[in-house]
Design an enzyme around this catalytic site. Structure first.
Site, PDB file in Angstrom:
ATOM      1  N   ARG A 104     -47.697  24.929 -40.346  1.00 39.21           N
ATOM      2  CA  ARG A 104     -46.975  24.361 -41.742  1.00 39.21           C
ATOM      3  C   ARG A 104     -46.747  23.087 -40.781  1.00 39.21           C
ATOM      4  O   ARG A 104     -46.689  23.396 -39.395  1.00 39.21           O
ATOM      5  CB  ARG A 104     -45.454  25.526 -42.070  1.00 39.21           C
ATOM      6  CG  ARG A 104     -45.176  25.916 -42.721  1.00 39.21           C
ATOM      7  CD  ARG A 104     -43.413  26.812 -43.310  1.00 39.21           C
ATOM      8  NE  ARG A 104     -42.654  26.266 -42.145  1.00 39.21           N
ATOM      9  CZ  ARG A 104     -41.484  26.123 -42.340  1.00 39.21           C
ATOM     10  NH1 ARG A 104     -40.932  26.402 -42.787  1.00 39.21           N
ATOM     11  NH2 ARG A 104     -40.610  26.405 -40.973  1.00 39.21           N
ATOM     12  N   THR A 108     -43.899  17.524 -43.447  1.00 35.86           N
ATOM     13  CA  THR A 108     -44.184  17.979 -44.847  1.00 35.86           C
ATOM     14  C   THR A 108     -43.869  19.396 -45.269  1.00 35.86           C
ATOM     15  O   THR A 108     -42.733  19.928 -46.107  1.00 35.86           O
ATOM     16  CB  THR A 108     -45.171  17.577 -45.532  1.00 35.86           C
ATOM     17  OG1 THR A 108     -46.174  18.723 -44.812  1.00 35.86           O
ATOM     18  CG2 THR A 108     -45.439  16.331 -45.374  1.00 35.86           C
ATOM     19  N   ASP A 200     -38.717  30.528 -34.462  1.00 29.35           N
ATOM     20  CA  ASP A 200     -39.858  30.597 -34.943  1.00 29.35           C
ATOM     21  C   ASP A 200     -40.423  32.024 -34.274  1.00 29.35           C
ATOM     22  O   ASP A 200     -41.156  32.197 -33.009  1.00 29.35           O
ATOM     23  CB  ASP A 200     -40.494  29.391 -33.934  1.00 29.35           C
ATOM     24  CG  ASP A 200     -41.866  29.402 -34.701  1.00 29.35           C
ATOM     25  OD1 ASP A 200     -43.240  29.964 -34.723  1.00 29.35           O
ATOM     26  OD2 ASP A 200     -42.081  28.034 -34.824  1.00 29.35           O
ATOM     27  N   ASP A 203     -43.775  31.698 -32.265  1.00 28.17           N
ATOM     28  CA  ASP A 203     -43.617  31.605 -30.907  1.00 28.17           C
ATOM     29  C   ASP A 203     -42.800  32.863 -30.215  1.00 28.17           C
ATOM     30  O   ASP A 203     -42.628  33.110 -28.821  1.00 28.17           O
ATOM     31  CB  ASP A 203     -42.271  30.112 -30.832  1.00 28.17           C
ATOM     32  CG  ASP A 203     -43.034  29.001 -31.090  1.00 28.17           C
ATOM     33  OD1 ASP A 203     -44.398  28.783 -30.999  1.00 28.17           O
ATOM     34  OD2 ASP A 203     -42.494  28.210 -31.068  1.00 28.17           O
TER      35      ASP A 203
HETATM   36  C1  PRP Z   1     -44.546  30.158 -39.776  1.00 25.61           C
HETATM   37  C2  PRP Z   1     -44.950  31.856 -40.210  1.00 25.61           C
HETATM   38  C3  PRP Z   1     -44.873  31.978 -41.855  1.00 25.61           C
HETATM   39  C4  PRP Z   1     -44.485  30.369 -42.507  1.00 25.61           C
HETATM   40  C5  PRP Z   1     -43.339  30.242 -43.114  1.00 25.61           C
HETATM   41  O1  PRP Z   1     -45.515  30.083 -39.379  1.00 25.61           O
HETATM   42  O2  PRP Z   1     -44.750  32.898 -40.318  1.00 25.61           O
HETATM   43  O3  PRP Z   1     -46.075  31.651 -41.978  1.00 25.61           O
HETATM   44  O4  PRP Z   1     -44.409  29.906 -41.085  1.00 25.61           O
HETATM   45  O5  PRP Z   1     -43.217  29.303 -43.738  1.00 25.61           O
HETATM   46  P1  PRP Z   1     -43.118  28.599 -45.338  1.00 25.61           P
HETATM   47  O6  PRP Z   1     -42.715  29.916 -45.638  1.00 25.61           O
HETATM   48  O7  PRP Z   1     -42.241  27.680 -45.259  1.00 25.61           O
HETATM   49  O8  PRP Z   1     -44.391  28.609 -45.015  1.00 25.61           O
HETATM   50  P2  PRP Z   1     -46.274  28.663 -38.903  1.00 25.61           P
HETATM   51  O9  PRP Z   1     -46.383  27.521 -39.711  1.00 25.61           O
HETATM   52  O10 PRP Z   1     -44.514  27.525 -37.824  1.00 25.61           O
HETATM   53  O11 PRP Z   1     -47.320  28.812 -37.958  1.00 25.61           O
HETATM   54  P3  PRP Z   1     -46.998  30.136 -36.534  1.00 25.61           P
HETATM   55  O12 PRP Z   1     -46.923  31.942 -36.856  1.00 25.61           O
HETATM   56  O13 PRP Z   1     -48.669  30.291 -36.417  1.00 25.61           O
HETATM   57  O14 PRP Z   1     -46.959  29.638 -35.486  1.00 25.61           O
HETATM   58  N1  URA Z   2     -40.962  29.969 -40.151  1.00 25.68           N
HETATM   59  C1  URA Z   2     -40.906  30.697 -38.935  1.00 25.68           C
HETATM   60  O1  URA Z   2     -41.237  31.355 -37.750  1.00 25.68           O
HETATM   61  N2  URA Z   2     -39.304  30.587 -39.187  1.00 25.68           N
HETATM   62  C2  URA Z   2     -38.407  30.277 -40.135  1.00 25.68           C
HETATM   63  O2  URA Z   2     -37.305  30.418 -40.268  1.00 25.68           O
HETATM   64  C3  URA Z   2     -38.997  29.571 -40.651  1.00 25.68           C
HETATM   65  C4  URA Z   2     -40.779  29.398 -41.189  1.00 25.68           C
END
Ligand code: PRP
Ligand code: URA
Length: 209
Positions: A104, A108, A200, A203
């Site tokens: 994400r 944006t 997150d 993370d």
């Molecule tokens: C997080 C999570 C989802 C997304 C959810 O991933 O694991 O994939 O955000 O958010 P949304 O519903 O608003 O799209 P992130 O983009 O942080 O990537 P990561 O898992 O690599 O940390």
């Molecule tokens: N992705 C995450 O990992 N946590 C949130 O709260 C939203 C998006």
């Protein structure tokens, strides 16, 4: 209309509460995500079809029920969905595993694809899409688009936490997809995080920042 199931089993609810705590370590978080995925998977596969099969027990011949119908594919959204894979594979060890890489954009909140590798015969499989967090719903909606573009039309999404905004987005974009979540939280904050949420997920699973 999407079918949304909130799996409100006390074991799942308890484990999610531990997951939320800022004091939960990376190791504990990873273990809990896997356990919750297994418990949620058990419930989300409740409607798998069975067929009669002739078998012989040590006592006599009989007809017993065994799984039939479509084979499964488990598809985690990278990175955080990876934490749920082993929990699902404990239930369905022979399932194929695909991967969809999305991150994400922090400004944006739009999802960006960086990887997609799905089983060749995905159109013949029931896909269980895994992502612990359904926030705006942008990532899940994009991942479902990739899977549908490959001809698959039987998809279930499993998310540990969902925001009302994400559920509404899926309802609009993919009303045919069944959604299973462990809890529907209150809202998103102004930077797109689920409130109260757990932070997150990627993370916390991988110990990054
Ligand atoms: C997080 C999570 C989802 C997304 C959810 O991933 O694991 O994939 O955000 O958010 P949304 O519903 O608003 O799209 P992130 O983009 O942080 O990537 P990561 O898992 O690599 O940390
Ligand atoms: N992705 C995450 O990992 N946590 C949130 O709260 C939203 C998006």
């Amino acid at each position: 209309m999407s079918k949304i199931t909130v799996i409100s089993h006390p074991l799942i609810t308890h484990k999610i509460s531990v997951l939320r705590s800022v004091d939960t370590t990376c190791k504990e978080f990873r273990e809990l995500v896997e356990e919750i995925a297994m418990l949620m998977g058990y419930e989300s596969l409740r409607d798998l079809p069975l067929e009669d099969v002739d078998i012989e027990t040590p006592i006599c011949k009989t007809t017993a029920k065994m799984l039939s119908g479509k084979k499964l594919a488990i598809v985690p959204i990278l990175r955080a969905g990876l934490g749920m894979v082993n929990g699902m594979l404990a239930l369905v060890p022979s399932a194929r595993v695909g991967h969809i890489g999305l991150y994400r954009d922090h400004e944006t909140l739009e999802p960006h694809e960086y990887y997609c590798k799905l089983p060749d015969d995905i159109e013949n499989r029931l896909v269980i899409l895994l992502d612990p967090m359904l926030a705006t719903g942008g990532s899940a909606s994009a991942a479902i688009n990739f899977i549908k573009q490959r001809g698959c039309n039987h998809i279930k999404l499993m998310s540990i936490l969902a925001a009302p905004e994400g559920l509404a987005r899926l309802e609009k974009d993919h009303p045919d997809v069944e959604v299973y979540c462990g809890c529907v939280d209150e809202k998103l904050n102004d930077i797109g995080y689920i409130v109260p949420g757990l932070g997150d997920a990627g993370d916390r699973i991988f110990g990054t920042k």
